[in-house]
Design a protein around this motif. Sequence first.
Motif, mmCIF file in Angstrom:
data_model
loop_
_atom_site.group_PDB
_atom_site.id
_atom_site.type_symbol
_atom_site.label_atom_id
_atom_site.label_comp_id
_atom_site.label_asym_id
_atom_site.label_seq_id
_atom_site.Cartn_x
_atom_site.Cartn_y
_atom_site.Cartn_z
ATOM 1 N N CYS A 1 0.844 -1.191 0.000
ATOM 2 C CA CYS A 1 0.000 0.000 0.000
ATOM 3 C C CYS A 1 0.883 1.246 0.000
ATOM 4 O O CYS A 1 1.779 1.387 0.829
ATOM 5 C CB CYS A 1 -0.904 0.018 1.226
ATOM 6 N N VAL A 2 0.608 2.141 -0.949
ATOM 7 C CA VAL A 2 1.331 3.405 -1.073
ATOM 8 C C VAL A 2 0.390 4.527 -0.661
ATOM 9 O O VAL A 2 -0.730 4.632 -1.173
ATOM 10 C CB VAL A 2 1.816 3.620 -2.520
ATOM 11 N N PHE A 3 0.837 5.379 0.246
ATOM 12 C CA PHE A 3 0.047 6.525 0.693
ATOM 13 C C PHE A 3 0.819 7.793 0.350
ATOM 14 O O PHE A 3 1.878 8.056 0.911
ATOM 15 C CB PHE A 3 -0.201 6.459 2.198
ATOM 16 N N GLY A 4 0.308 8.549 -0.635
ATOM 17 C CA GLY A 4 1.077 9.686 -1.098
ATOM 18 C C GLY A 4 0.234 10.876 -1.522
ATOM 19 O O GLY A 4 -0.982 10.934 -1.309
ATOM 20 N N GLU A 5 0.917 11.837 -2.125
ATOM 21 C CA GLU A 5 0.293 13.013 -2.712
ATOM 22 C C GLU A 5 0.835 13.178 -4.129
ATOM 23 O O GLU A 5 1.987 12.816 -4.393
ATOM 24 C CB GLU A 5 0.622 14.268 -1.899
ATOM 25 N N MET A 6 0.020 13.702 -5.014
ATOM 26 C CA MET A 6 0.478 13.957 -6.372
ATOM 27 C C MET A 6 1.068 15.367 -6.428
ATOM 28 O O MET A 6 0.351 16.361 -6.252
ATOM 29 C CB MET A 6 -0.675 13.825 -7.358
ATOM 30 N N ILE A 7 2.385 15.445 -6.620
ATOM 31 C CA ILE A 7 3.085 16.723 -6.685
ATOM 32 C C ILE A 7 3.921 16.748 -7.963
ATOM 33 O O ILE A 7 4.777 15.886 -8.162
ATOM 34 C CB ILE A 7 3.990 16.929 -5.455
ATOM 35 N N ASP A 8 3.643 17.734 -8.812
ATOM 36 C CA ASP A 8 4.345 17.845 -10.104
ATOM 37 C C ASP A 8 4.295 16.525 -10.865
ATOM 38 O O ASP A 8 5.310 16.048 -11.403
ATOM 39 C CB ASP A 8 5.801 18.277 -9.890
ATOM 40 N N GLU A 9 3.113 15.917 -10.879
ATOM 41 C CA GLU A 9 2.839 14.687 -11.605
ATOM 42 C C GLU A 9 3.646 13.489 -11.091
ATOM 43 O O GLU A 9 3.850 12.510 -11.801
ATOM 44 C CB GLU A 9 3.073 14.877 -13.116
#
Length: 249
Positions: free
Chosen positions: A183-191
Amino acid sequence: MRIIISPAKKMKVDTDTLNYNQLPYFIDDTKILMEYLKGLSYEDLKSIWDCNDKIATLNYERIQSMNLYRNLTPAILSFEGIQYQYMAPVVFQTEEYEYIEEHLRILSGFYGMLRPFDGVVTYRLEMQAKLKGYNLSTLYEFWNSKIANKLFSESNCIVNLASKEYSKCISKYLNENIRFVTCVFGEMIDEKIIEKGTLVKMARGEMVRFMAENKIEYIEDIKSFDRLNYVFKEHLSNKNTYVFLKKET
């Protein structure tokens, strides 16, 4: 299905809240490690622990008086890191404790692998630690495939909520019969998907709580996880990786 998580560096003793159920699977191997650590000098131990004098002194004293069979704390209550704070097992109900005892496994440099109600002592030994004066140079060599083999004997479907430091104890030994979903928990920053350490730990703890509260038995059902403002992204995921991104605010 089994869920794997990392331990936390910070631990506590709690012999009052709940009783432990049993000793850890690999207690005999842990005894070997304990005796090895007891035979090292303070400076060698401090080097292995890679910490300051205050922490080193505390853990050196713990090692000298360590007894693996007395004053034991259930593992799930012993670890105090951010992940465990967000899991908040101290307020679980009986059914949730039963769920995690069956499904949750804590990977450990000292104990190998723990069930939530295995009785443990406080220790400091990270999986990536370099061993000194021993016939093996790392804990990865010490444990070899033992942890993975035990986990695979319990289930062929693994939800990976552990850090890379710990999950490599399992992923290195995967075979075609094992489904291993990270499981990856992230944010989309600069694609790009960016994972931020503290937020990831928070999300991993919340995921365990979510699974326990909802009695999740099928891995696909974790896609409905929506806590801490995360949402599952199907188009970024595949059969081996489930991606959850923060909603844009």
